[in-house]
Enzyme design. Sequence first.
Site, PDB file in Angstrom:
ATOM      1  CE1 TYR A 236      48.934  21.411  21.625  1.00 13.96           C
ATOM      2  CE2 TYR A 236      51.049  21.231  22.878  1.00 13.96           C
ATOM      3  CZ  TYR A 236      50.089  21.948  22.404  1.00 13.96           C
ATOM      4  OH  TYR A 236      49.796  23.340  22.793  1.00 13.96           O
TER       5      TYR A 236
HETATM    6  O1  LIG Z   1      53.936  24.744  27.620  1.00 18.44           O
HETATM    7  C1  LIG Z   1      53.261  24.192  26.816  1.00 18.44           C
HETATM    8  O2  LIG Z   1      53.303  24.507  25.521  1.00 18.44           O
HETATM    9  C2  LIG Z   1      52.328  23.116  26.924  1.00 18.44           C
HETATM   10  O3  LIG Z   1      52.298  23.255  28.642  1.00 18.44           O
HETATM   11  C3  LIG Z   1      51.285  22.129  28.995  1.00 18.44           C
HETATM   12  O4  LIG Z   1      52.022  21.022  28.757  1.00 18.44           O
HETATM   13  P1  LIG Z   1      52.915  20.269  30.194  1.00 18.44           P
HETATM   14  O5  LIG Z   1      53.840  21.307  30.254  1.00 18.44           O
HETATM   15  O6  LIG Z   1      53.253  19.143  29.763  1.00 18.44           O
HETATM   16  O7  LIG Z   1      51.993  20.732  31.208  1.00 18.44           O
HETATM   17  P2  LIG Z   1      51.220  19.347  32.204  1.00 18.44           P
HETATM   18  O8  LIG Z   1      50.787  18.433  31.541  1.00 18.44           O
HETATM   19  O9  LIG Z   1      50.383  20.067  33.271  1.00 18.44           O
HETATM   20  O10 LIG Z   1      52.420  18.969  32.936  1.00 18.44           O
HETATM   21  C4  LIG Z   1      53.283  19.849  33.985  1.00 18.44           C
HETATM   22  C5  LIG Z   1      54.449  19.180  34.649  1.00 18.44           C
HETATM   23  O11 LIG Z   1      54.023  17.993  35.201  1.00 18.44           O
HETATM   24  C6  LIG Z   1      54.275  16.708  35.061  1.00 18.44           C
HETATM   25  N1  LIG Z   1      53.408  15.704  35.226  1.00 18.44           N
HETATM   26  C7  LIG Z   1      52.485  15.628  34.331  1.00 18.44           C
HETATM   27  C8  LIG Z   1      51.175  14.942  34.645  1.00 18.44           C
HETATM   28  C9  LIG Z   1      51.546  13.873  35.598  1.00 18.44           C
HETATM   29  O12 LIG Z   1      50.666  12.707  35.744  1.00 18.44           O
HETATM   30  N2  LIG Z   1      52.638  13.741  36.596  1.00 18.44           N
HETATM   31  C10 LIG Z   1      53.617  14.810  36.245  1.00 18.44           C
HETATM   32  O13 LIG Z   1      54.603  14.823  37.076  1.00 18.44           O
HETATM   33  C11 LIG Z   1      54.912  16.842  33.452  1.00 18.44           C
HETATM   34  O14 LIG Z   1      55.983  16.107  33.197  1.00 18.44           O
HETATM   35  C12 LIG Z   1      55.286  18.535  33.264  1.00 18.44           C
HETATM   36  O15 LIG Z   1      56.685  18.605  34.044  1.00 18.44           O
HETATM   37  C13 LIG Z   1      50.019  22.108  28.481  1.00 18.44           C
HETATM   38  O16 LIG Z   1      49.358  21.033  28.659  1.00 18.44           O
HETATM   39  C14 LIG Z   1      50.190  21.955  26.865  1.00 18.44           C
HETATM   40  O17 LIG Z   1      48.812  22.229  26.059  1.00 18.44           O
HETATM   41  C15 LIG Z   1      50.993  23.314  26.511  1.00 18.44           C
HETATM   42  O18 LIG Z   1      51.041  23.602  25.130  1.00 18.44           O
END
Ligand SMILES: O=C(O)[C@H]1O[C@H](OP(=O)(O)OP(=O)(O)OC[C@H]2O[C@@H](n3ccc(=O)[nH]c3=O)[C@H](O)[C@@H]2O)[C@H](O)[C@@H](O)[C@@H]1O
Length: 439
Positions: A251
């Site tokens: 991604y």
């Molecule tokens: O900042 C960005 O550019 C990206 O932000 C998000 O990606 P992400 O930050 O990984 O968002 P989430 O998937 O909601 O995760 C948020 C946090 O929760 C954590 N997480 C996620 C999933 C899970 O099951 N458990 C968990 O602790 C992740 O490690 C992360 O630290 C979006 O999903 C992407 O599309 C976007 O481009």
Amino acid sequence: MKLSSSHMDNIPSTPGKFKMEKSPYVHRFRHYSSLAKLTFWSSVFLALIILFFFKSPSTSPPNSTPPDLSRRSLKTTFWGGPAWEKRVRSSARIRSQNGLSVLVTGAAGFVGTHVSAALKRRGDGVLGLDNFNNYYDPSLKRARQALLERSGIYIVEGDINDAALLNKLFEVVPFTHVMHLAAQAGVRYAMENPSSYVHSNIAGLVNVLEVCKNANPQPAIVWASSSSVYGLNTKVPFSEKDRTDQPASLYAATKKAGEEIAHTYNHIYGLSLTGLRFFTVYGPWGRPDMAYFFFTRDILKGKSIPVFEGSNHGTVARDFTYIDDIVKGCLGALDTAEKSTGSGGKKKGPAQLRVFNLGNTSPVPVTDLVSILEKLLKVKAKRKMMKLPRNGDVQFTHANISFAQREFGYKPTTDLQSGLKKFVRWYVSYYDSGKKNSH
Ligand SMILES: O=C(O)[C@H]1O[C@H](OP(=O)(O)OP(=O)(O)OC[C@H]2O[C@@H](n3ccc(=O)[nH]c3=O)[C@H](O)[C@@H]2O)[C@H](O)[C@@H](O)[C@@H]1O
């Protein structure tokens, strides 16, 4: 069109070499002849049915793509015709002095819906484009569409890879700006469906830029990049000047590729291009694939939630950014975007090329996110602590936003606690008020 090899084999390489069959094969020939008649009349009958089908006004506006000719993956429904054009024009009509006329791709998406509504509120013309794919519950996208429709925004149903449709939209409306938000989002899903990222974030982006470069006048383009381009960087806060050559997910790699593609189109064709690196955007009408959203759902259902931690119980944190702040950033970027300089597909002079971080500048550990949700929902979460999987996640993000601040006064004002409060209020009313199921 792909022909099967058996079909290919049946076609004589030199038609003149066909020989008429004679006795003792007369009987068989007669049989072939009646078979040929039958085939001929069935074809005529079939042709009549097809003719009738495509003449019917409800299914065949003049510029629709016949279903058998359109690539199924484009998922474009019928478009074209005077009524359709009128609807497109009316949605894109500017209603304020010096207003913009904006094509918003991904308008039924989370950020797209909010940006479209904000533009419309201040009198800009807005036309949406969305393919309503099923990466997450399409009924949520339909509900956002209904919301926008109430304020007079039409979302054309089609794929950004459909050049004919995009060209048509530019033929009908001379858009001053394109807010390109259609994309395959999500960090972890890239391992499940890599081609979807290439299709939307690379091929789709190139198609949008191709159409924009040929448009007359060329629009200015603002588009969604991602904080994930900072990948495995350890220097914080992340600045636009930092390296972005070690992405941790496909991604992120496609978003980084998008930034390089933007450079190329700016360089060759004089397109004005602004990339926005969004930092974990959240809020009402959000994306169900994001952690804050499905944590809320699962805490309410009493299901356990996987909470990631770094090695040695290290903190995993995100610079969570509230949707209203992101919308202000998007509008600021649109308002300060200079005109593209090319015309007729040719560059006439140097054009603007920018990249901005749009974050909140205060990272919050994921464990704190869960605690805030517990308080707001008044339910104790069943936390299942897990090691940060090596499938694209990075341990932390933190934006330096001074560039956006300087260029268009970007200043986020919503902290995670207040933002989540608004999200939870929306979530409860959206899913509890009715029969909707958050899966
Ligand atoms: O900042 C960005 O550019 C990206 O932000 C998000 O990606 P992400 O930050 O990984 O968002 P989430 O998937 O909601 O995760 C948020 C946090 O929760 C954590 N997480 C996620 C999933 C899970 O099951 N458990 C968990 O602790 C992740 O490690 C992360 O630290 C979006 O999903 C992407 O599309 C976007 O481009």
